[in-house]
Enzyme design. Structure first.
Site, PDB file in Angstrom:
ATOM      1  N   SER A   1      -7.925   3.884   9.038  1.00 16.91           N
ATOM      2  CA  SER A   1      -8.642   3.911   7.752  1.00 16.91           C
ATOM      3  C   SER A   1      -7.927   3.000   6.742  1.00 16.91           C
ATOM      4  CB  SER A   1      -8.678   5.361   7.248  1.00 16.91           C
ATOM      5  OG  SER A   1      -8.940   5.422   5.877  1.00 16.91           O
TER       6      SER A   1
ATOM      7  N   ASP B   1     -15.434   2.905   6.793  1.00 16.87           N
ATOM      8  CA  ASP B   1     -14.327   3.817   6.498  1.00 16.87           C
ATOM      9  C   ASP B   1     -14.747   4.834   5.429  1.00 16.87           C
ATOM     10  OD1 ASP B   1     -11.555   4.805   6.340  1.00 16.87           O
ATOM     11  OD2 ASP B   1     -11.696   3.973   4.336  1.00 16.87           O
TER      12      ASP B   1
ATOM     13  N   ARG C   1     -14.691  13.071   7.661  1.00 13.82           N
ATOM     14  CA  ARG C   1     -13.395  13.677   8.023  1.00 13.82           C
ATOM     15  C   ARG C   1     -13.004  14.748   7.014  1.00 13.82           C
ATOM     16  NH1 ARG C   1      -9.684   8.822   7.781  1.00 13.82           N
ATOM     17  NH2 ARG C   1      -8.037  10.353   8.060  1.00 13.82           N
TER      18      ARG C   1
ATOM     19  N   HIS D   1       0.852  -1.187   0.000  1.00 16.76           N
ATOM     20  CA  HIS D   1       0.000   0.000   0.000  1.00 16.76           C
ATOM     21  C   HIS D   1       0.884   1.232   0.000  1.00 16.76           C
ATOM     22  CE1 HIS D   1      -3.469   2.521   0.797  1.00 16.76           C
ATOM     23  NE2 HIS D   1      -2.666   3.222   1.560  1.00 16.76           N
TER      24      HIS D   1
ATOM     25  N   LYS E   1      -8.980  -1.348   5.471  1.00 15.79           N
ATOM     26  CA  LYS E   1      -9.149  -1.868   4.099  1.00 15.79           C
ATOM     27  C   LYS E   1      -8.136  -2.970   3.815  1.00 15.79           C
ATOM     28  CE  LYS E   1      -9.143   2.439   3.042  1.00 15.79           C
ATOM     29  NZ  LYS E   1      -9.232   3.823   2.651  1.00 15.79           N
TER      30      LYS E   1
HETATM   31  N1  URA Z   1      -5.857   7.054   2.633  1.00 18.94           N
HETATM   32  C1  URA Z   1      -6.849   6.381   3.270  1.00 18.94           C
HETATM   33  O1  URA Z   1      -7.282   5.336   2.813  1.00 18.94           O
HETATM   34  N2  URA Z   1      -7.324   6.903   4.418  1.00 18.94           N
HETATM   35  C2  URA Z   1      -6.879   8.045   4.974  1.00 18.94           C
HETATM   36  O2  URA Z   1      -7.346   8.447   6.014  1.00 18.94           O
HETATM   37  C3  URA Z   1      -5.851   8.743   4.297  1.00 18.94           C
HETATM   38  C4  URA Z   1      -5.361   8.209   3.114  1.00 18.94           C
END
Ligand code: URA
Length: 434
Positions: free
Chosen positions: A183, A161, A168, A82, A187
């Protein structure tokens, strides 16, 4: 549970219990908790943070709010990577084929670009015919056949999320390390891989502007992942300057192909070899040196390139454009941009370059905007290069005919460059490995 009391506790810096966090996430998804109370809680977290147990509970609660991918039908070690996002970041298109060529399984869900940053799914969709949405069974089959498949993130993956991220975004609570870490990791945990390598970017084009913040974010995500039984590693990498020379969807696919053919820019190749070596190492394929050698061999032998072709073919994409990138549809107009003065390029602000690319049509300001796959920027000069006033430092690719927009993009791009009389010291591409 009274949401009011939980907000009050968090506001005073006290901790929340796992069951309370689970109920908050469930209640918010069911719309039983209103946005104004959730916003207040997010702001309290922004100020007071979360401890390790709270973080793990929050991440699990979000991961379990929707589907979790069952990868048990895939044989072998499942690895994922990621990147926290940046400009010109096409590493997945290179790293996933390298890992697959070395025998690992990459079942990857990626995102789209927003604002000045790009997204892997948009890049893949610049390949004519490539399907980023396929049934789960086909996804699993493709990974078993070729070792890799990259598809778009399903809306059913960590839906909590998605809802919280939108809130947010509207309440100035995006830039909180516990909220970003939970967050991202919600995932990643829902996506099911055994080993996860994080590429945490730092610099002007990244979320984390300083190395210290990036390090803190990486450590927090590693803790969450390890508590969930995953093998984790992270690299802290530079995003002050865009990665490679191409910014924009098909331009970046072309550059990724060049790297896999051993012809791409050195900075990009170096980061990709390090990321893939870390994936191999986590999966138990050897020590750091051995894994780096395996990754290099996957590129040198052409096996990684063959993996990319195989993936594109299985996803319905046109493999001819991958084999001969001249066949990609070109932007109608290509405008050179010239150096403003004599000297060395001291700095290239990645965020401004990303914004200029977006103005040319390569990115979206809002989620609803359509993007132009052939638009973008090729950077002829990079940090440390000596240039003369009037020399070409970049090329803007666009189909936009409005001269005001093109001129604004050019101004934005030129403002990204800062020059110095002396050759600047070379900055590292990789600041830390964790
Ligand atoms: N990428 C994400 O998936 N979540 C965040 O809060 C910031 C970047």
């Amino acid at each position: 549970m009274r949401m009011y009391d939980l907000i009050e506790r968090k506001k005073r810096g006290q901790r929340l219990e796992g069951e309370e966090i689970r109920q908050i996430i469930e209640g918010y998804c069911k719309k039983e908790i209103p946005d104004y109370q959730m916003s207040a809680l997010l702001m309290a977290i922004w100020f007071n943070g979360m401890d390790e147990k709270e973080l793990t509970d929050l991440t699990y609660a979000m991961a379990e709010s929707g589907d979790t991918l069952d990868l048990s039908g895939i044989e072998g070690k499942k690895v994922d990577k990621h990147s926290t996002g940046g400009v010109g970041d096409k590493t997945t298109l290179i790293v996933a084929p390298i890992a697959a060529a070395c025998g690992l399984k990459v079942a990857k869900m990626s995102g789209r670009g927003l604002g000045h940053t790009g997204g892997t799914i948009d890049k893949l969709e610049s390949i004519p015919g490539y399907r980023t949405t396929i049934p789960r069974e086909e996804f699993i089959r493709n990974v078993n056949v070729s070792g890799l498949s990259v598809i778009g993130q399903s809306g059913e993956l960590a839906p909590a999320d998605k809802l919280i991220y939108a809130l947010r975004d509207a309440t100035a609570t995006v830039d909180s390390i516990p909220l970003i870490a939970s967050s991202i990791m919600s995932k990643k945990l829902a996506a099911g891989a055994d080993c996860i390598v994080l590429d945490v970017k730092t610099g002007s084009g990244a979320f984390m502007k300083t190395e210290e913040e990036a390090f803190e974010l990486a450590r927090t995500m590693i803790k969450i992942g390890e508590n969930a039984g995953r093998k984790m590693a992270a690299l802290i990498t530079d995003m002050d300057t865009p990665l490679g020379r191409a910014v924009g969807n098909s331009l970046e696919v072309i550059e990724a192909v060049e790297v896999l053919k051993g012809e791409g820019p050195q900075d990009l190749l170096e980061i990709c070899l390090e990321l893939s070596a870390k994936m191999l190492e986590l999966a138990g394929l050897g020590d750091e040196e051995e894994c780096r050698a395996k990754a290099r061999e996957a590129v040198g032998s052409g096996k990684a390139f063959e993996k990319l072709v195989e993936m594109v073919s299985l996803q319905g994409g046109d493999t001819e454009v991958i084999k001969n990138t001249q066949l990609f549809k070109k932007a109608e107009y290509v405008y050179p941009v010239y150096a403003g003065k004599d000297g060395y390029i001291l700095k290239m602000d990645a965020e401004k370059i990303g914004e200029a690319a977006m103005m040319l049509g390569a990115g979206r300001k809002t989620k609803e905007d359509k993007i132009d796959m052939s638009a973008g920027i090729i950077l002829a000069g990079k940090t440390g290069d000596k240039v003369a006033e009037g020399e070409e430092i970049a090329y803007m690719y666009t189909n936009i005919t409005d001269p005001d927009i093109v001129s604004d993009a050019e101004k934005c791009l030129r403002s990204a460059y800062i020059y110095a009389d002396e050759k600047p010291e070379k900055k590292p591409l990789i600041y830390k490995k964790i």
